[in-house]
Design a protein around this motif. Structure first.
Motif, PDB file in Angstrom:
ATOM      1  N   UNK A  33       9.712   3.322 -37.348  1.00 55.37           N
ATOM      2  CA  UNK A  33       7.845   3.849 -37.302  1.00 55.37           C
ATOM      3  C   UNK A  33       8.332   4.108 -35.244  1.00 55.37           C
ATOM      4  N   UNK A  34       9.854   3.230 -34.535  1.00 53.85           N
ATOM      5  CA  UNK A  34       9.689   3.296 -33.250  1.00 53.85           C
ATOM      6  C   UNK A  34      10.648   5.053 -33.512  1.00 53.85           C
ATOM      7  N   UNK A  35       9.428   5.775 -32.182  1.00 58.97           N
ATOM      8  CA  UNK A  35      10.319   6.667 -31.535  1.00 58.97           C
ATOM      9  C   UNK A  35      12.237   6.726 -31.607  1.00 58.97           C
ATOM     10  N   UNK A  36      12.501   8.504 -31.498  1.00 57.17           N
ATOM     11  CA  UNK A  36      13.933   8.419 -31.153  1.00 57.17           C
ATOM     12  C   UNK A  36      14.145   8.055 -29.853  1.00 57.17           C
ATOM     13  N   UNK A  37      14.878   6.969 -29.902  1.00 58.44           N
ATOM     14  CA  UNK A  37      15.755   7.158 -27.965  1.00 58.44           C
ATOM     15  C   UNK A  37      16.457   8.784 -27.655  1.00 58.44           C
ATOM     16  N   UNK A  38      15.655   9.105 -25.970  1.00 55.13           N
ATOM     17  CA  UNK A  38      16.396  10.799 -25.890  1.00 55.13           C
ATOM     18  C   UNK A  38      17.528   9.995 -25.475  1.00 55.13           C
ATOM     19  N   UNK A  39      18.938  10.409 -25.411  1.00 53.39           N
ATOM     20  CA  UNK A  39      20.151  10.149 -24.948  1.00 53.39           C
ATOM     21  C   UNK A  39      20.352  11.079 -23.625  1.00 53.39           C
ATOM     22  N   UNK A  40      20.717  10.399 -22.760  1.00 55.62           N
ATOM     23  CA  UNK A  40      21.141  11.157 -21.526  1.00 55.62           C
ATOM     24  C   UNK A  40      22.442  10.461 -20.530  1.00 55.62           C
ATOM     25  N   UNK A  41      22.472  10.568 -18.963  1.00 51.33           N
ATOM     26  CA  UNK A  41      23.665  10.516 -18.571  1.00 51.33           C
ATOM     27  C   UNK A  41      23.594   9.149 -18.214  1.00 51.33           C
ATOM     28  N   UNK A  42      25.086   8.534 -18.163  1.00 53.77           N
ATOM     29  CA  UNK A  42      25.569   7.407 -17.533  1.00 53.77           C
ATOM     30  C   UNK A  42      26.464   7.522 -16.350  1.00 53.77           C
ATOM     31  N   UNK A  43      25.507   7.953 -15.147  1.00 56.07           N
ATOM     32  CA  UNK A  43      26.242   8.069 -13.580  1.00 56.07           C
ATOM     33  C   UNK A  43      27.082   7.204 -13.399  1.00 56.07           C
ATOM     34  N   UNK A  44      28.176   7.324 -12.865  1.00 55.21           N
ATOM     35  CA  UNK A  44      28.420   6.945 -11.176  1.00 55.21           C
ATOM     36  C   UNK A  44      28.978   7.764 -10.249  1.00 55.21           C
ATOM     37  N   UNK A  45      29.305   7.270  -8.806  1.00 57.77           N
ATOM     38  CA  UNK A  45      29.888   8.422  -8.515  1.00 57.77           C
ATOM     39  C   UNK A  45      31.459   7.315  -8.197  1.00 57.77           C
ATOM     40  N   UNK A  46      31.867   8.466  -7.753  1.00 57.70           N
ATOM     41  CA  UNK A  46      33.243   7.977  -7.068  1.00 57.70           C
ATOM     42  C   UNK A  46      34.251   8.180  -5.559  1.00 57.70           C
ATOM     43  N   UNK A  47      34.251   7.833  -4.781  1.00 59.76           N
ATOM     44  CA  UNK A  47      34.276   8.607  -3.349  1.00 59.76           C
ATOM     45  C   UNK A  47      35.564   9.003  -3.458  1.00 59.76           C
ATOM     46  N   UNK A  48      36.285  10.284  -2.712  1.00 60.55           N
ATOM     47  CA  UNK A  48      37.588  10.424  -2.101  1.00 60.55           C
ATOM     48  C   UNK A  48      38.283  10.730  -1.279  1.00 60.55           C
ATOM     49  N   UNK A  49      38.693  11.135  -0.834  1.00 58.86           N
ATOM     50  CA  UNK A  49      39.118  10.980   0.862  1.00 58.86           C
ATOM     51  C   UNK A  49      40.417  12.090   0.648  1.00 58.86           C
ATOM     52  N   UNK A  76      30.534  12.713  -8.824  1.00 66.11           N
ATOM     53  CA  UNK A  76      29.328  12.389 -10.009  1.00 66.11           C
ATOM     54  C   UNK A  76      30.082  13.111 -11.280  1.00 66.11           C
ATOM     55  N   UNK A  77      29.771  11.677 -12.217  1.00 60.02           N
ATOM     56  CA  UNK A  77      30.472  11.421 -13.480  1.00 60.02           C
ATOM     57  C   UNK A  77      29.622  10.918 -14.567  1.00 60.02           C
ATOM     58  N   UNK A  78      29.744  11.207 -15.620  1.00 63.12           N
ATOM     59  CA  UNK A  78      28.828  10.716 -16.919  1.00 63.12           C
ATOM     60  C   UNK A  78      29.534  10.098 -17.461  1.00 63.12           C
ATOM     61  N   UNK A  79      29.204   8.306 -17.586  1.00 68.06           N
ATOM     62  CA  UNK A  79      30.346   7.356 -18.226  1.00 68.06           C
ATOM     63  C   UNK A  79      29.926   7.698 -19.163  1.00 68.06           C
ATOM     64  N   UNK A  80      31.156   7.404 -20.438  1.00 69.78           N
ATOM     65  CA  UNK A  80      31.025   7.741 -22.178  1.00 69.78           C
ATOM     66  C   UNK A  80      31.907   6.653 -22.286  1.00 69.78           C
TER      67      UNK A  80
END
Length: 128
Positions: A31-47, A85-89
């Motif tokens: 009976x519960x609505x299906x959850x919508x899957x979105x991104x699992x974002x994080x950021x790496x900082x590079x120089x 900006x990355x999506x953790x999977x």
């Protein structure tokens, strides 16, 4: 990748329904609505191609706000600092896009509060 991970989870959790097909919990799940899957974002900082910091992963969010601060000493000349900006999977990370800030802006010592475009894989601005 999020959809693939969710499908795998559903395949393995389906075996539990065989043990308790008419349980109260199972009825609630139907009976519960299906959850919508979105991104699992994080950021790496590079120089200059070297990763110098990264944020935490914010699960299932399309508009993350990290509010994290880093002190990054620059011991060598660099033109810009890049924010990947990355999506953790489950099976690794997928690059969403890159934002960059000129080092000259940072060297002034003033707080930078601005929106920067995230450039995707093909040189276009990443979509929301």
């Amino acid at each position: 990748m999020d959809l693939v991970s969710e499908r795998l989870r559903l395949c393995f959790s389906a075996f539990d329904t065989c043990r308790h097909p008419f349980s109260e919990e199972r009825r609630k799940q139907k009976n519960h609505r299906r959850k919508i899957i979105t991104s699992d974002p994080y950021v790496t900082v590079c120089v200059s191609g070297a990763r110098v910091a990264h944020t935490r992963v914010i699960s299932n969010n399309q508009n993350p706000v990290w509010n994290e601060q880093f002190k990054i000493p620059l011991a060598h000349p660099a033109e810009k600092i890049e924010f990947y900006v990355k999506d953790n999977d489950m099976f690794g990370a997928e690059l969403i896009g890159i934002a960059s800030v000129e080092v000259e802006k940072i060297l002034s010592g003033e707080t930078i509060s601005a929106w920067f475009p995230i450039i995707g894989l093909y040189g276009k601005t990443a979509k929301n």
